[in-house]
Scaffold this active site. Structure first.
Site, short mmCIF file in Angstrom:
data_model
loop_
_atom_site.label_atom_id
_atom_site.label_comp_id
_atom_site.label_asym_id
_atom_site.label_seq_id
_atom_site.Cartn_x
_atom_site.Cartn_y
_atom_site.Cartn_z
N LYS A 15 39.09 35.93 49.56
CA LYS A 15 40.37 36.29 50.19
C LYS A 15 40.23 37.54 51.06
O LYS A 15 40.70 37.59 52.18
CB LYS A 15 41.46 36.56 49.13
CG LYS A 15 41.75 35.39 48.22
CD LYS A 15 42.91 35.69 47.28
CE LYS A 15 42.65 36.79 46.27
NZ LYS A 15 41.58 36.50 45.29
N ARG A 90 50.78 37.32 42.16
CA ARG A 90 49.84 36.86 41.14
C ARG A 90 50.56 36.31 39.91
O ARG A 90 49.89 35.82 39.00
CB ARG A 90 48.95 38.03 40.70
CG ARG A 90 47.61 38.11 41.44
CD ARG A 90 46.91 39.35 40.94
NE ARG A 90 45.48 39.32 41.05
CZ ARG A 90 44.79 39.93 42.02
NH1 ARG A 90 45.40 40.53 43.01
NH2 ARG A 90 43.47 39.91 42.01
N ARG A 129 28.60 41.61 44.16
CA ARG A 129 29.44 42.21 45.21
C ARG A 129 29.27 43.73 45.28
O ARG A 129 29.21 44.42 44.26
CB ARG A 129 30.90 41.87 44.94
CG ARG A 129 31.85 42.54 45.92
CD ARG A 129 33.16 41.83 46.03
NE ARG A 129 34.00 41.97 44.86
CZ ARG A 129 35.20 41.41 44.75
NH1 ARG A 129 35.68 40.67 45.73
NH2 ARG A 129 35.90 41.56 43.65
N ARG A 162 32.51 47.76 42.28
CA ARG A 162 33.83 48.02 41.70
C ARG A 162 33.75 48.07 40.18
O ARG A 162 33.02 47.30 39.56
CB ARG A 162 34.80 46.92 42.12
CG ARG A 162 35.42 47.15 43.47
CD ARG A 162 36.20 45.96 43.98
NE ARG A 162 37.10 45.34 43.00
CZ ARG A 162 37.95 44.37 43.31
NH1 ARG A 162 38.03 43.92 44.55
NH2 ARG A 162 38.73 43.84 42.40
N ARG A 173 39.91 38.70 34.16
CA ARG A 173 40.55 38.40 35.46
C ARG A 173 40.63 36.90 35.71
O ARG A 173 41.63 36.40 36.21
CB ARG A 173 39.76 39.09 36.60
CG ARG A 173 39.99 40.60 36.63
CD ARG A 173 38.86 41.32 37.35
NE ARG A 173 38.86 41.11 38.78
CZ ARG A 173 37.78 41.32 39.54
NH1 ARG A 173 36.63 41.70 39.00
NH2 ARG A 173 37.86 41.14 40.84
P1 AMP Z 1 41.90 42.59 43.80
O1 AMP Z 1 41.34 43.66 44.68
O2 AMP Z 1 42.92 41.73 44.50
O3 AMP Z 1 40.84 41.79 43.10
O4 AMP Z 1 42.72 43.35 42.66
C1 AMP Z 1 42.08 44.22 41.75
C2 AMP Z 1 42.97 44.44 40.56
O5 AMP Z 1 44.19 45.08 40.96
C3 AMP Z 1 43.43 43.18 39.82
O6 AMP Z 1 42.45 42.69 38.92
C4 AMP Z 1 44.67 43.70 39.10
O7 AMP Z 1 44.31 44.52 38.00
C5 AMP Z 1 45.27 44.63 40.16
N1 AMP Z 1 46.21 43.88 41.03
C6 AMP Z 1 46.05 43.61 42.34
N2 AMP Z 1 47.09 42.89 42.80
C7 AMP Z 1 47.91 42.69 41.75
C8 AMP Z 1 49.14 42.00 41.57
N3 AMP Z 1 49.72 41.34 42.57
N4 AMP Z 1 49.71 42.03 40.34
C9 AMP Z 1 49.14 42.69 39.31
N5 AMP Z 1 47.97 43.35 39.41
C10 AMP Z 1 47.35 43.34 40.62
#
Ligand code: AMP
Length: 216
Positions: A15, A90, A129, A162, A173
């Protein structure tokens, strides 16, 4: 051309990479809730501190906190020309809030681009990554190596892994994806907004297919 787009898919589906490619070619604002939380963590804000306690374990940040943050971001002027949502919604309450919110501001969601990918490939992508600390550009230790090890090709910033890209957090996740996020595909299918793409074709081909679809 489609504007006001949601990018969906499990962690590692691509994404973020796709959003960065589309952002420059379609001139849309890229809104990644994950990036917003990481900025807050870096800045040491109260929101960052709260978010970190969830993110490091692979858990979702509570809905209301996430919805309030997104609401404020969508109200900013640069979203008027269209936006790409990456990592939001999400959960069902987030999708319902977005439906209300996007109507209120007169920018309804026009399409949901869903990226399909199998678990084996997701694990391979996430475990290798690396991300630039300065500009967020994504790399992979095998398939997308930087020219100089540990250094971003684009800005010269240091690359890092990360904190939530480890085996334990990734399992949590992926579970959250299946339980909380995957049901949203039906939510958007019922609204006639869902468009599926196979992310195994590779990032350049995926970008070609999605941008052709969005601009037709
Ligand atoms: P990402 O960079 O999109 O993989 O997001 C990293 C982490 O941020 C996720 O695993 C969640 O812990 C948190 N996070 C990001 N977006 C959301 C969301 N829409 N709702 C809840 N937690 C989020």
């Amino acid at each position: 051309m489609k504007k006001n787009i949601i990018l969906m898919g499990p962690p590692g589906a691509g994404k973020g990479t796709l959003a960065k490619q589309l952002k420059s070619s379609l001139n849309l604002v890229h809104i990644s809730t994950g990036d917003m939380f990481r900025e807050n963590i870096k800045g040491g804000t109260a929101l960052g501190l709260l978010a970190k306690s969830y993110i490091d374990k692979g858990d979702l940040v509570p809905d209301q906190v996430t919805i309030d943050m997104l609401k404020a971001r969508l109200a900013e002027k640069d979203c008027e020309n269209g936006f790409l949502l990456d990592g939001f919604p999400r959960t069902l309450p987030q999708a319902e809030a977005l439906e209300r919110l996007s109507k209120e501001i007169n920018r309804p969601i026009e399409v949901v681009v869903n990226l399909d990918c199998n678990n084996e490939e997701l694990i391979r992508r996430i475990s290798g990554r690396r991300v630039c600390k300065n500009c967020g550009a994504p790399y992979h230790i095998v398939t997308m190596k930087p020219k100089v090890e540990g250094v971003c090709d684009l800005c010269g910033g240091p690359l890092y892994q990360r904190a939530d890209d480890n085996e334990e957090a990734l399992k949590v996740r992926l579970d959250h994806y299946v339980t909380d996020t995957k049901p949203l595909l039906d939510f958007y299918k019922q609204r006639g907004l869902l468009e599926n793409f196979n992310s195994l074709v590779g990032s350049q081909e995926l970008f070609n297919q999605v941008s052709k679809f969005l601009t037709k």
